[in-house]
Write a protein that holds these residues in place. Structure first.
Motif, PDB file in Angstrom:
ATOM      1  N   VAL A 344       0.828  -1.215   0.000  1.00  0.00           N
ATOM      2  CA  VAL A 344       0.000   0.000   0.000  1.00  0.00           C
ATOM      3  C   VAL A 344       0.858   1.258   0.000  1.00  0.00           C
ATOM      4  N   ALA A 354      -6.651   3.528  -1.530  1.00  0.00           N
ATOM      5  CA  ALA A 354      -6.982   3.333  -0.116  1.00  0.00           C
ATOM      6  C   ALA A 354      -7.560   4.609   0.481  1.00  0.00           C
ATOM      7  N   MET A 361      -9.350  -2.884   3.643  1.00  0.00           N
ATOM      8  CA  MET A 361      -8.514  -3.942   4.198  1.00  0.00           C
ATOM      9  C   MET A 361      -8.884  -5.308   3.614  1.00  0.00           C
ATOM     10  N   LEU A 364      -8.027  -5.867  -0.082  1.00  0.00           N
ATOM     11  CA  LEU A 364      -6.630  -6.252  -0.232  1.00  0.00           C
ATOM     12  C   LEU A 364      -6.425  -7.720   0.122  1.00  0.00           C
ATOM     13  N   LEU A 375      -0.847  -9.172   2.516  1.00  0.00           N
ATOM     14  CA  LEU A 375      -1.231  -7.857   3.052  1.00  0.00           C
ATOM     15  C   LEU A 375       0.058  -7.115   3.363  1.00  0.00           C
ATOM     16  N   VAL A 378       0.873  -2.029   5.110  1.00  0.00           N
ATOM     17  CA  VAL A 378      -0.438  -1.454   5.416  1.00  0.00           C
ATOM     18  C   VAL A 378      -0.376  -0.725   6.754  1.00  0.00           C
TER      19      VAL A 378
END
Length: 462
Positions: A344, A354, A361, A364, A375, A378
């Protein structure tokens, strides 16, 4: 090994390098550090420092020569060592876990200084495998991690808490998340999170950090290369007419994947030959940067869908499959993740999605079903309860375990920040909005502890 490259190939790749931000993201030398194993902390620390400096200098010289000869930018040169869990086990067995953790931190500090002298950007391998249980060496790694992550800048690591073969160790997930939160508290910033990963099915030949390590079955010294190129892919797709059918887009993606992967193969071959190491693998993953346009989100937009919008998972799946098919023909040995990176904070397009609420969340997390990173990078509120972060982590690891995929979770707890605030990390780490981990009750599930057994895939594997 000798590979022939045509004039047209070289010309097209040269244009990509000059105008489309194509580079080699990392050349990672995987080194067996088992020769340093010792129950005496001082011997272990001194040996690791010598190993890092000796091989680091050798790698740096080779990378600089090859980069200069080919005119190919190489962003980072990295070392990946035998998992520290194995190296600390003799110390833990002789002197106890606490002394082994102290030795682990001292080794990390000395390796950092050696890496700086040698010109190595990062060191991977401060890691433990805890799919089913955690041994003394692994416990020492987890105990040392908060100081290592908070007080060093180049040493990175992971805890592999799950695998398709052994299941998901929820207690290891909890220990890893707590170690991360202690590191963030000590540093007063989310930066330690950028250097730490919780993984499932981690592979032995990943050139990207924090997952890079010298895995079982690797040669004593192997060169693994990671390529870049989202900007190149987006630039190829944008001029195509809007009514171009998906099959034609797919063919273009395969073609460009082949070209990009050939660059990685060439650099890997030349660096290995120059430095006298074994040729390892080339990771076919597209790795974005915070630079505008050099983004996975930009590629999806060129396909015709915004990142996070309905259809973006299908577009991402098509992108990765086409690049794998084209790239797999362009290299000797594909390895690592060979998917698409969706970090991210490191992808300005994903960060923007985002901020607009498109990339949530769980959008993703859903994307991890088709990509191979997880992930990644983030930001989350720094006061998030550890059990909620453990639950998020477990969700991703469970997907990887069920599908036999290599995935990881790299969260950035941001002290004093709330959802919607911006976290700026600088350089290639970029910036992104703090994301909401999501509502709902999780505490009882996480506090049960124990393990989730492996899926049916384990039985089918024989």
């Amino acid at each position: 090994m000798s590979t022939r490259f045509s004039v047209s190939e070289i010309s097209e790749v040269a244009e990509m390098i000059r105008y489309r931000s194509l580079d080699v993201r990392s050349v990672t030398l995987s080194i067996d550090a088992g020769v340093c194993s010792s129950p005496r902390p001082r011997e272990l620390v001194d040996c690791l420092a010598r190993l890092v400096e000796e091989h680091g200098r050798r790698l740096r010289r080779a990378v600089e020569r090859v980069s200069s000869r080919l005119g190919v930018p190489v962003t980072t040169a990295r070392l990946a060592l035998t998992p520290m869990e194995q190296l600390l086990a003799p110390v833990a067995g002789s002197l106890g876990v606490e002394k082994a953790a102290e030795a682990g931190f001292e080794a990390a500090a000395e390796m950092e200084r050696a890496a700086e002298r040698a010109g190595v950007d990062y060191i991977g391998g401060f890691s433990a495998f805890a799919d089913r249980g955690v041994g003394p060496g692994g416990r020492a790694v987890v105990e040392a991690l908060p100081r290592v992550l908070a007080e060093t800048g180049r040493v990175m690591g992971f805890v592999n808490a799950a695998s398709t073969m052994l299941g998901l160790n929820m207690e290891a997930v909890a220990a890893a998340v707590k170690a991360l939160l202690r590191a963030v508290e000590a540093a007063g910033s989310p930066l330690p999170g950028a250097k730490f990963l919780v993984t499932v099915n981690v592979a032995p030949d990943i050139p990207f950090l924090p997952a890079a390590h010298h895995g079982l079955g690797e040669a004593d010294g192997a060169v693994n290369v990671a390529i870049s190129g989202p900007g190149v892919v987006a630039a190829v797709l944008r001029p195509l007419p809007q009514d171009t059918p998906l099959e034609r887009l797919y063919e273009e993606l395969k073609r460009i994947g082949f070209k990009i992967s050939r660059l990685g193969q060439l650099v890997a071959e030349w660096v290995a030959a120059e430095a006298g190491y074994t040729l390892g693998s080339v990771d076919l993953s597209l790795a974005p940067t915070p630079e505008p346009g050099d983004s996975i989100a930009a590629v999806l937009e060129a396909i015709g869908v915004e990142f996070g919008a309905p259809g973006s998972i299908a577009a991402l799946a098509m992108l990765i499959d086409a690049l794998r098919k084209g790239g797999g023909m362009g290299v000797c040995c594909a390895g690592g993740y060979s998917g698409a990176m969706i970090p991210v904070s490191e992808d300005s397009g994903i960060a923007e999605a985002a901020a607009r609420g498109l990339a949530t969340m769980y959008k993703l997390i859903a994307m991890t079903g088709v990509c191979s990173t997880g992930l990644d990078m983030v930001p989350v509120p720094g006061d998030t309860d550890w059990r909620r972060l453990a639950a998020l982590t477990a969700d991703v690891l469970a997907l990887g375990m069920a599908q036999g995929k290599v995935l990881g979770v790299r969260l950035l707890p941001a002290p004093g920040k709330k959802p919607g605030d911006t976290v700026s990390l600088g350089g290639l780490l970029g910036e992104a909005p703090v994301m909401d981990p999501g509502p709902g009750r999780v505490e009882e599930f996480i506090e049960r502890g124990g393990r989730i057994p492996p899926p049916l895939r384990r039985l089918l594997a024989g």
